[in-house]
Design an enzyme around this catalytic site. Structure first.
Site, PDB file in Angstrom:
ATOM      1  CB  CYS A 174      -1.872  -2.817   5.836  1.00 11.72           C
ATOM      2  SG  CYS A 174      -3.438  -1.968   5.491  1.00 11.72           S
ATOM      3  CE  LYS A 207      -3.726  -4.431   1.269  1.00 16.04           C
ATOM      4  NZ  LYS A 207      -4.294  -3.674   2.391  1.00 16.04           N
ATOM      5  CG  ASP A 211      -1.835  -1.226   1.275  1.00 11.10           C
ATOM      6  OD1 ASP A 211      -1.864  -2.000   0.306  1.00 11.10           O
ATOM      7  OD2 ASP A 211      -2.473  -1.427   2.319  1.00 11.10           O
TER       8      ASP A 211
END
Length: 291
Positions: free
Chosen positions: A208, A175, A114
């Site tokens: 994450c 995602k 990310d």
């Protein structure tokens, strides 16, 4: 991390516990642990290193890189922690066996999490994290190591920043789940023979990255988090997450340590190119102020 913990009464007359000069009788109950798994067993009282390793590998050998080294430690009550066992030890009570986190390119995959444009103004030291992340991905390409990339809700948060070169990435996946461990990622891992270790970096450390790491060790993989290539919106969240993850058995390390561990030898054909990547030290991105 792999560990074997045994619990039994201390040897009679022993002050330090855990090691005995003679075998004695009976058996020692042992809880053999690997990652998040635990299997109860036992070894004869007075067993040594070789029998512990043999028993451990009989339980987990299909999940462990056989080239890894092991270290066996004793729980010392006086220090309330594990210490290295002397040569020729015999088991009489609780001990711990740990892999040393060795890395080889053929059994490693990189996870880039990310690293997106909308995070740029919010993440602490994001410029430094981008710089180190790019260095890691260049190293992965040089060494032929697969790279898996995710982007959190790219429709709203944008794509991976332009500075991060994703050329040759095995998978770039959008995602909404915080963890990177999606069915597509698991399928991609299954296509890579012999994967044992994941090099994980990106944002955010406490969300994450943390959730990805915990899921990966739950699947028996060894996880190395690159501290100088991961961050959060707050240093408090970042540092507490790294501490928690290290206590879980995840290896928290640095980009230079990772790259040099992967080449291992100055005679490696890619050593000079890797050396060029690390000639300038990686930015410390606020980590030193928290040491």
């Amino acid at each position: 991390m792999a560990a074997a913990e045994a619990a039994a009464p201390p040897a009679s007359g022993g002050g330090g516990g855990g090691c005995s000069p003679a075998g004695g009788g009976g058996s020692v109950p042992v809880l053999f642990c690997f990652s998040v798994f635990a299997r109860p067993s036992s070894v004869p009282h007075g067993s040594g290193y070789e029998l512990l390793i043999q028993k451990f590998l009989s339980l987990y050998g299909d999940q462990i890189d056989m080239h890894r080294k092991f270290v066996v430690q004793l729980f010392a009550e006086e220090w309330s922690q594990y210490i290295d066992l002397p040569k020729g030890f015999l088991v009489s009570e609780r001990c711990k066996m740990t892999t040393l986190g060795n890395l080889t390119p053929s059994s490693t995959v990189f996870f880039c999490c990310d690293m997106q444009e909308r995070f740029r103004p919010a993440i602490k030291y994001f410029g430094d994290i981008i710089s180190v992340g790019q260095r890691l991905l260049q190293g992965a390409r040089l060494l032929g190591i697969p790279v898996i990339v995710t982007e959190q809700y790219p429709k709203g948060l944008g794509s991976t920043v332009q500075e991060i070169d994703l050329t040759g990435a095995k998978l770039v996946l959008p995602k909404t789940k915080f963890s990177m461990v999606l069915p597509e990622v698991e399928a991609a891992l299954a296509e890579i023979p012999g994967v044992r270790s994941v090099i994980l970096f990106g944002v955010e450390t406490h969300v994450c990255i943390q959730q990805t790491a915990l899921e990966l060790i739950g699947r028996g993989l060894e996880v190395h988090i690159v501290a100088d290539a991961t961050s959060s919106r707050s240093m408090m969240d970042r540092m507490f997450a790294l501490e928690r993850l290290a206590r879980t058995g995840i290896i928290v390390t640095t980009s230079e340590a990772i790259l040099l561990q992967l080449v291992a030898d100055k005679e490696h054909p890619k050593f000079k190119e890797i050396q060029n990547l690390i000639k300038a030290s990686a930015p410390e991105s606020g980590l030193l102020s928290k040491v």
